[in-house]
Design a protein around this motif. Structure first.
Motif: not given
Lengths: 105, 84
Positions: A89-91, B54-58, B3-8, B35-36
């Motif tokens: 995934l994107k950093k 698509d974010q690595a932090q998630d 689809y939720y917009q925020t993780w919290e 697709d990442g």
């Protein structure tokens, strides 16, 4: 659906992830499992299974191959595996103005 | 199927849904390397909560929630649900 031991499941799951790196998806399902091995009987028939409270079912599939396992202890290996493989995934892209925030000072 | 917009919000709703009926709820993770992106769904077949990223932090957050739900499932009935 192949039911595996926890270790074999981890091995096969790794293989699934590797296979799907170029195309396709890996779907993983997690569900609490109460230990029953037969379908829910129609009314009138006795239910005889040992209710277990500390197990969960873990399934994985790449669309073609399906594997599963029953987990009764938290396995750190599994979480590590997930984290290790879901790395495409994107950093997070910091805006360029703050890119040197963590530089040595 | 929102689809939720925020993780919290998603994490909170997911845990709440699980605690209402642990036996009914299932968690589905769908990962597409090509697709990442990663999608997580928590449902009891009546309510469906989804979060896509698509974010690595998630990934870490999703994997933590996944692990947390797994831990709830394999622990004895103590803790969250103090039923008789």
């Amino acid at each position: 659906m192949v039911l595996l031991e926890n270790d074999s499941f981890l091995t096969e799951l790794t293989r699934l992830f590797q296979k799907c790196r170029t195309s396709g998806s890996v779907a993983i399902t997690l569900k609490k499992y109460d230990g029953r091995t037969k379908p829910v009987p129609r009314k009138g028939h006795p239910v005889n299974y040992e209710p277990a409270d500390n197990k969960c079912l873990l399934r994985a599939s790449d669309g073609k191959k399906k594997i599963s396992t029953v987990v009764s202890l938290q396995h750190h290996a599994y979480s590590n595996l997930l984290r290790a493989h879901m790395d495409g995934l994107k950093k997070k892209d910091k805006k360029s103005k703050s890119k040197k925030t963590k530089a040595t000072q | 199927m929102p689809y939720y917009q925020t993780w919290e919000e998603f994490a909170r709703a997911a845990e709440k849904l699980y605690l209402t009926d642990p036996m009914k709820v299932r968690v589905v993770l769908k990962y597409r390397h090509c697709d990442g992106n990663l999608c997580i769904k928590v449902t009891d077949d009546a309510v469906c909560l989804q979060y896509k990223t698509d974010q690595a932090q998630d990934v870490k957050k999703i994997e933590k929630l996944h692990g947390k739900l797994m831990r709830l499932m394999v622990s004895k009935e103590s803790g969250a649900m103090e039923m008789d």
